[in-house]
Motif scaffolding. Sequence first.
Motif, PDB file in Angstrom:
ATOM      1  N   ASP A 116       0.842  -1.199   0.000  1.00  0.00           N
ATOM      2  CA  ASP A 116       0.000   0.000   0.000  1.00  0.00           C
ATOM      3  C   ASP A 116       0.877   1.249   0.000  1.00  0.00           C
ATOM      4  OD1 ASP A 116      -2.371   1.571   0.172  1.00  0.00           O
ATOM      5  OD2 ASP A 116      -2.113   1.731   2.338  1.00  0.00           O
ATOM      6  N   GLU A 117       1.480   1.518  -1.163  1.00  0.00           N
ATOM      7  CA  GLU A 117       2.334   2.706  -1.288  1.00  0.00           C
ATOM      8  C   GLU A 117       1.523   3.873  -1.825  1.00  0.00           C
ATOM      9  OE1 GLU A 117       5.898   1.903  -3.462  1.00  0.00           O
ATOM     10  OE2 GLU A 117       6.373   0.150  -2.276  1.00  0.00           O
ATOM     11  N   PRO A 118       1.918   5.132  -1.567  1.00  0.00           N
ATOM     12  CA  PRO A 118       3.037   5.591  -0.759  1.00  0.00           C
ATOM     13  C   PRO A 118       2.726   5.508   0.718  1.00  0.00           C
ATOM     14  CG  PRO A 118       1.841   7.484  -1.635  1.00  0.00           C
ATOM     15  CD  PRO A 118       1.174   6.235  -2.158  1.00  0.00           C
ATOM     16  N   PRO A 119       3.736   5.667   1.551  1.00  0.00           N
ATOM     17  CA  PRO A 119       5.150   5.886   1.282  1.00  0.00           C
ATOM     18  C   PRO A 119       5.809   4.613   0.765  1.00  0.00           C
ATOM     19  CG  PRO A 119       4.827   5.638   3.629  1.00  0.00           C
ATOM     20  CD  PRO A 119       3.462   5.618   2.994  1.00  0.00           C
ATOM     21  N   PRO A 120       7.060   4.710   0.344  1.00  0.00           N
ATOM     22  CA  PRO A 120       7.761   3.526  -0.140  1.00  0.00           C
ATOM     23  C   PRO A 120       7.752   2.407   0.891  1.00  0.00           C
ATOM     24  CG  PRO A 120       9.084   5.486  -0.509  1.00  0.00           C
ATOM     25  CD  PRO A 120       7.921   5.896   0.330  1.00  0.00           C
TER      26      PRO A 120
END
Length: 155
Positions: A116-120
Amino acid sequence: MVRTIFARLSRWLSRIGYSKFASSLPTELTADEVTARYLHQAGHFVPSSGRVKPRAFHPARKDHKTSVFRISGLNEKEIWRFGDVYVSAVIEREILARADLSVGQVDSVGLRVESDEPPPRHANITDWAAEKDRWMSQAQEIAALATLRLPSKSV
């Protein structure tokens, strides 16, 4: 709004040399992939016994998911730095510890880990039971499987 902040932070950090953290990981997670739940509340773990408490994994009320990060491929120093950059800076609280779990361990309890990006490197533990007593039991099970990691003085 939080996603917007994460997206801006991610773009800024990638420009200043945090490309190691940028995710080139596949969307699908494998059973041996390791995730970390960064802990910023002292009541979520017991350092003397190396135990992670179940409440560290309770799903969020707003979406019934538990946020974790994919840490495979990072060394210890990078894992802690990643938490400082993408978690501590956003929630404005110090990371006190982390709970490491493999995707397979989460799966063994009947839950799933989804990218579930972002964040990385962000992912969520999903598929929590709807009934509170059942999801609390699931949290107990994964807490028992988790490995508590405390930051070393040199990290």
